[in-house]
Every structure is written in structure tokens, then in C-alpha cells.
Enzyme design. Structure first.
Site, PDB file in Angstrom:
ATOM      1  CB  SER A   1      -0.955  -0.045   1.197  1.00 35.41           C
ATOM      2  OG  SER A   1      -1.919   0.975   1.125  1.00 35.41           O
ATOM      3  CG  LEU A   2       1.611   5.626   2.344  1.00 37.68           C
ATOM      4  CD1 LEU A   2       1.379   6.506   1.130  1.00 37.68           C
ATOM      5  CD2 LEU A   2       1.108   6.311   3.610  1.00 37.68           C
TER       6      LEU A   2
END
Length: 720
Positions: free
Chosen positions: A345-346
Site C-alpha cells: 500500500s502506502l
């Protein structure tokens, strides 16, 4: 007779005594010392659990326990070297991350817990008393022995197979009933082999490769709200099972050991800066749990887009990976393998920004050579343009610039439209713009001191003007020779930060459920230069679940004019999942029926409308033969051009797709196969799709396959 009887009495006595000796000898032979096994405590779901060390670690601990070394020196690495066990204190310490210290026991006797069927080991001192009582009972063959623990709990040894633990329900005094009468009996077992517990064999000692794993938003990483440490533990366990299943031949030949995965946590340092206290003061009191969840998770995205906290995040991630790497080398001095990084993800976006701002080892030499060129560049020397074009391998366009009398100063302010009007093609045009913008940014970084934290979000106008409407990633990082590269390109919308340098060069970058493509688009990037590659990392794999709402593709940004599916990851057991094969089979069958029906109607219509002339019939037959030959030739070309890797998404790709050099010329986007139950409602399993990678065998197998491919080791059997 009496004398004979008197003389005959001693032999029976002698026989009875010898019989007793035989019985005692047999009784002594029945006793065998119990084999100890080492356990450690761990709090799971707010309850204390006792988990066994692997057989390999338990043997090492027992050997160290029986050795005569000094107590303070008896520190034994366990669980692949990720923990240290201090035998004197009976404590287990994590090496690479912060974790609560856990108790360690040398276990021989166990009793069953109250609320479940898990066995709990007795303390070591009381286990010794139990073992001594058991030895006496076996030796003398006298059972139903009672032993009271310091907590007034009674253990009764009825026989070798029936031993019971009575725990008092309430405190009793001299006038009340005995604990044995009050308590409820619980089963007692001697030796770890008599209890139901899974004991792993252990991990291979040889480490072939090291992978750092960076988490995404929030402290929880999966649907069960587990930390990055727990999720990476599962990831590591799946990798060990995949090695045994798909690299068995290489393991038997001792060509490979294992891959070590270490978690990198940046959420805790970020939220320990006091920002949570500031947020708490301004958070509304309503829907408290939802607001707390948003503050703890979703806001991490906004923190990363803040100049102040972006610097904190990238500093934390880079320094933590450098620290872990140096500590790993210190504990594994014989390690000769490579290092890769993975982000979820991030976390994948953080790693991508870090990698785009790394400096290759050859950049320092290039920077020295380009110093004189940049001096000419600023003075407006036409010879500087020639040198610049020569460096960019665009010398054939020097006559165009010479004809238009474009010197270095004029080149510095040229826009994309002006270069286009001069007749410069798209590819060379982009290279020139990249070079101009990167040199302008690097010179500004040299002339100016680092900006304060509050002003780091400022953008430079010159790179914006040079990039035009189609900026490229790498415009500030792919150019070599900048004295201090601070960011990818401030004109791309990326927050200006001083990106730290890693002390190693990653071999491969794996992104799970990554929003990199979306963030680049939001930053203004419309297209990635096919020639662009990460400065210090030559491999890049973008892995995602088809229903992951956070994941975006990368390849369409490199080849925007082509429409093609991502690579379909094969199932770890081979072939495709049943429902996918059924779906493709039905689709293929429908297309065949449609084509056959249309072909029959076409033939019937032609038979009604065509003229009955021999020449027309001959021409029609010739056309039919030509169509058949063309179809056969097309099929032959297709079979020759089919790539070695399986076709993506069930669609056959005739020509190989050019996806640039971001992954060394190989495919970048890889999509997992959804499970049959997930195909019923993709919205229902969207969140699960974003958090499924930690236990995905297909994801782990791709990582292992690519890592060992760099060492010339392949799967036992290719997956189809």
C-alpha cells in the site's frame, strides 16, 4: 524329617529375596528420564500462551543449558537469529524490532488449561519435584502419591497413564474441605511427546537473500488487525513451505537455504512525534471510534503529503532499513546474498520515492565530468549544447540547434512545443527536457541552503516550465551528476524532501496493492519514459489482487497506446483456478458457436445470391483457399510469437509487449487469481483483496522465483 525341613527352609527364603531383587531391578529399568523441551510465553488475544521452540532451537538451548560456561555468557540465538534467549534470566528478547520480553521455560510436565485444551507447562522447580515423585513411584511401584504445589494445588499420580491436577475453587482453611475435594480434576502429562502440540523442525541455517518489508497506513496490516511483525512472520512461514514444495531438488542438493524477511515499522515513530495529541484536541467527540480509526490510519496518507511529516517518514524508513541491514550483517558475517525490498500500500509509494532519489555509484564520477559542461551551460556556450547532445546520444540533432542558433541559455528555457516546432521527435524531446529540468534543479540545490521544514513544500518554476504538460518520473533522479539530489522533481507535485541514501543496492522492488500509479498521475505524470529505470534497483514487480480498491497498474503509463492485460500469476499448485478455467472455457465455447453460426449463415446466403457461372465458382473457391492459407499463416506466426510466460488474464498476446526498462524489459504488473468465493461479489471482498498478500502463496512464490532466478536456480517444475 525335621532336620530335612530345617535344612530345606533357607532355599525358599533365598528364592524370595532373589525374586524381589529381580522385581526391583525391573522397576528401576522402567524409569527413564524425561526429555525436556523449551517453550516461551506469548500473549495472544489477551491470553497467555506457551509456544514450543523448534526442535532445532530446543536442542541448542538444552546443549547450552548443560554446558559449563558462565551464566552471563549463555545467550543463544533462536528462531533464525531473530531472537536471543538469555538462559540465566530465562528471557527471550527480539533482536531487530521492539517487542515485549517473554518468559522462557525448560518444560517437562504439563497440565491442561481451564478454558481450552491447551497444555500449560509447570514451573521448572515444581516440575523437578514432580519428576522426583514420579521416579520414586515407578521405582517402588507405589502409586496414588500426592504432591502439593506452593499454591495449594494437589497433583495425584494414580498410575503412569493417569495423573490428575486438582485446583481449588475457593480458598480453604483448616475447618473447610481439602483442596482435592474442592477442585475440578485436570489432566497432567509428562513429556512433550504426550501432549498435542505442533513442534516445527526449524529453519535452514543458510540465508540466501534478505528482504525488508514496509507496511502501509495504520498500525494494523490485515483483516485481523495484526501488526507488521505478525504479518511478516506469516509471510516468512509461507515462504518456508513454498521452498519445500517448489525448490525441493535445490534444497536436497544444498544449493539454497532460505530467504529472510524483516519488517520495517514507520507508523510508531511518526505517531510518537506528538501529532496524536494535537489531533486529539481538534477531534470532535461524536463517533469517537470511527474518528480515532481515521486519525490512526487514513491520515497517514495526508501525513506523507505534508512537507514536515514526509521528511519524518522517509527518514524513518531509510534509517530503519540501514540499521536493520548493518545489524543483520553483524549477526551474519558470512552472508553473501543480495537485498530486496517490498512495500504494501502506502509503503510501496514511500519505497518508490526513495528509490527514484537514490544515487548510483557512477554518479559521482559523472558529476565531476559534467561540472565543466554545466559551467558552459550557464554561460550560454554553444559548445555546451554539443556536449549535452553528445551525452544524451542525440548528436544527429546538433545541426538543428545550430541552425536555430540555440545556445545553452536558450536550451534552458525551451519548452516542449518549441522543441516540437524545431522538428525534434518525441523521444529525443523528452530526453532533452529531462536533462534541462534535472540540471536546473541540481544547480538550485547547490546554490541554496536546505530549506526549513516549514518551507520545504515550495515548488520551483523552472522545472515546471521545462517539463511542460507531460512530466516524466525520473526527471530529477534519472539524470546523473547532481551534487545533491533532494527530490524526484518538485514540479511533479511530490513534496520536497531530502531523501536519504541507502547503504545497499536493492536487487528487486516488490509492490503489493500499490497506489504508485495513482499518485504519479495525481502528481501530473502522464507517461513514464520507457528508457527510465530506478537508479540502484533493476527489478520492479507490481503485484495486486483484482478486487483491491487501492491497487493501480504501472504498465499503461509506459505504453499508453496499447491495451493489454496484466500478467496472470499462476496458482502455486499449477494451472488456473477451476472457476477461471470454466469461465474461459464457456467464453471460448460461446465464441466458437457464434463464429460457426455466422459462417453457416454466410455460406447459405452466398449460395442463394451467387451466379451459377463456372468462373464465379472458381473465383470463390480461390478466395476460400487464400483465406484458409492466411488463417493458417496467422496461427503459425502467433505460435512463434507467444511469450514464454503465461498469457495474462486469459487473453493471448501475439506480439510481446514493450513495457520499458523499469523492470529490465520484463513485465511489471502481475494480478493474482481470485478465489471462487470471491468471484460471487467483488465488492464484498474488496477490503480482503487489499489485505490478502501476507498469506498469499502465489505472491510468495513469485518473490522466491524471481529472487532465486538471479542466482540461476529455478522451480522444480514450471507452473502453467
Amino acid at each position: 524329617m525335621s532336620s530335612v525341613e530345617q535344612q530345606g527352609e533357607p532355599p525358599p527364603v533365598s528364592n524370595s529375596s532373589s525374586t524381589c531383587e529381580v522385581v526391583e531391578a525391573d522397576s528401576v529399568n522402567k524409569y527413564e528420564a524425561v526429555a525436556p523441551h523449551w517453550f516461551y510465553s506469548k500473549v495472544i488475544d489477551s491470553r497467555e500462551r506457551w509456544i514450543p521452540f523448534s526442535r532445532q532451537d530446543s536442542e541448542k538451548l538444552e546443549e547450552a543449558h548443560n554446558s559449563r560456561r558462565e551464566e552471563e555468557q549463555r545467550v543463544v540465538p533462536a528462531e533464525g537469529g531473530r531472537y536471543d534467549v538469555h538462559l540465566q534470566k530465562r528471557l527471550r528478547h527480539a533482536v531487530y524490532w521492539e517487542e515485549e520480553v517473554s518468559e522462557v521455560r525448560r518444560c517437562t510436565w504439563f497440565y491442561k488449561g481451564d478454558k481450552d485444551n491447551k497444555y500449560i507447562p509447570y514451573p521448572e522447580s515444581f516440575s523437578e519435584e514432580l519428576e522426583e515423585t514420579y521416579m520414586i513411584a515407578v521405582t517402588l511401584d507405589e502409586w496414588k502419591r500426592k504432591l502439593e504445589s506452593p499454591t495449594r494445588e494437589v497433583i495425584i499420580l494414580h498410575n503412569p497413564k493417569l495423573m490428575v491436577h486438582y485446583q481449588p475453587v475457593a480458598t480453604s482453611d483448616d475447618w473447610g474441605p481439602s483442596p482435592a475435594e474442592q477442585g475440578r480434576p485436570r489432566t497432567v502429562k509428562r513429556g512433550v511427546e504426550n501432549i498435542s502440540v505442533d513442534i516445527p523442525c526449524g529453519e535452514p541455517l543458510q540465508i540466501d537473500h534478505l528482504v525488508f518489508v514496509v507496511h502501509g497506513i495504520g498500525p494494523a496490516c490485515d483483516i485481523r488487525f495484526r501488526s507488521i511483525i505478525q504479518c511478516v512472520n506469516d509471510f516468512r512461514a509461507v515462504s518456508l513451505s513454498m521452498l519445500q514444495a517448489h525448490f525441493k531438488k535445490a534444497q536436497e542438493q544444498q544449493q539454497i537455504g532460505r530467504v529472510e524477511f524483516l519488517p520495517v515499522n514507520w507508523h510508531s515513530p511518526l505517531h510518537s512525534t506528538g501529532v496524536d495529541v494535537d489531533l486529539e484536541r481538534i477531534t470532535l467527540p461524536s463517533i469517537n471510534r470511527l474518528r480515532h480509526f481515521i486519525n490512526d490510519t487514513i491520515l497517514d496518507v495526508f501525513f506523507y503529503n505534508s512537507a514536515t511529516y514526509c521528511q519524518t517518514i522517509v527518514d524513518t524508513v531509510a534509517s530503519e532499513m540501514n540499521r536493520l541491514y548493518l545489524l543483520f550483517l553483524q549477526r551474519n558475517p558470512d552472508f553473501k546474498g543480495g537485498v530486496s525490498i517490498a512495500g504494501h500500500s502506502l509503503g510501496s509509494l514511500i519505497l518508490f520515492d526513495l528509490l527514484t532519489n537514490q544515487k548510483d555509484s557512477s554518479e559521482d564520477e559523472d558529476g565531476k565530468r559534467e561540472g565543466s559542461q554545466m559551467g558552459a551551460y550557464e554561460r550560454g556556450d554553444t559548445g555546451g549544447v554539443k556536449e549535452i547532445l553528445k551525452k544524451l546520444e542525440l548528436s544527429e540533432y546538433y545541426s538543428v540547434f545550430e541552425k536555430e542558433r540555440v545556445d545553452s541559455q536558450a536550451l534552458a528555457v525551451c519548452t516542449e512545443e518549441e522543441l516540437k516546432d524545431m522538428g525534434i521527435p518525441l523521444g529525443p524531446r523528452m530526453k532533452i527536457l529531462h536533462y534541462v529540468s534535472s540540471k536546473a534543479g541540481s544547480q538550485d540545490a547547490q546554490r541554496q541552503a536546505p530549506l526549513p521544514a516549514g518551507n520545504e513544500a515550495k515548488r520551483e518554476d523552472a522545472p515546471k516550465a521545462a517539463l511542460g504538460s507531460a512530466p516524466q518520473p525520473g526527471s530529477g533522479s534519472s539524470a546523473r551528476g547532481g551534487a545533491k539530489r533532494q527530490n524526484l522533481d518538485v514540479g511533479l507535485g511530490q513534496v520536497s524532501a531530502n531523501y536519504p541514501q541507502l547503504v545497499y543496492k536493492p536487487s528487486i522492488f516488490f509492490a503489493f496493492g500499490s497506489p504508485i500509479g495513482m499518485f504519479l498521475t495525481v502528481r501530473g505524470v502522464k507517461r513514464i519514459d520507457p528508457d527510465y529505470s530506478l537508479p540502484t534497483c533493476k527489478g520492479f514487480f507490481n503485484i495486486f489482487h483484482p478486487y483491491d480498491p487501492v491497487a493501480y497498474r504501472i504498465e499503461p503509463m509506459i505504453a499508453p497506446d496499447l491495451e493489454f492485460e496484466p500478467m496472470l500469476l499462476p496458482h502455486h499448485k499449477g494451472r488456473k483456478r477451476m472457476h477461471l478455467e470454466l469461465r474461459e472455457g464457456l467464453t471460448r465455447m460461446g465464441m466458437d458457436l457464434k463464429n460457426n453460426l455466422l459462417g453457416s449463415l454466410k455460406i447459405a446466403w452466398q449460395s442463394f445470391t451467387r451466379a451459377p457461372l463456372p468462373a464465379v465458382e472458381a473465383a470463390a473457391s480461390a478466395d476460400a483457399e487464400n483465406e484458409a492459407e492466411a488463417s493458417l499463416e496467422k496461427q503459425t506466426v502467433h505460435s512463434d510469437a507467444t511469450p514464454e510466460e503465461p498469457a495474462a488474464g486469459g487473453k493471448e498476446e501475439t506480439p510481446p509487449v514493450n513495457v520499458g526498462m523499469l523492470n529490465g524489459g520484463h513485465r511489471i504488473d502481475y494480478v493474482l487469481q481470485e478465489k471462487p468465493i470471491e468471484s460471487f461479489n467483488e465488492y464484498l471482498f474488496a477490503l480482503q483483496g487489499h489485505l490478502c498478500y501476507w498469506e498469499s502463496e502465489d505472491t510468495v512464490l513469485l518473490i522466491l522465483k524471481e529472487i532465486y532466478h538471479t542466482q540461476g536456480i529455478t522451480l522444480d517444475q514450471p507452473l502453467q
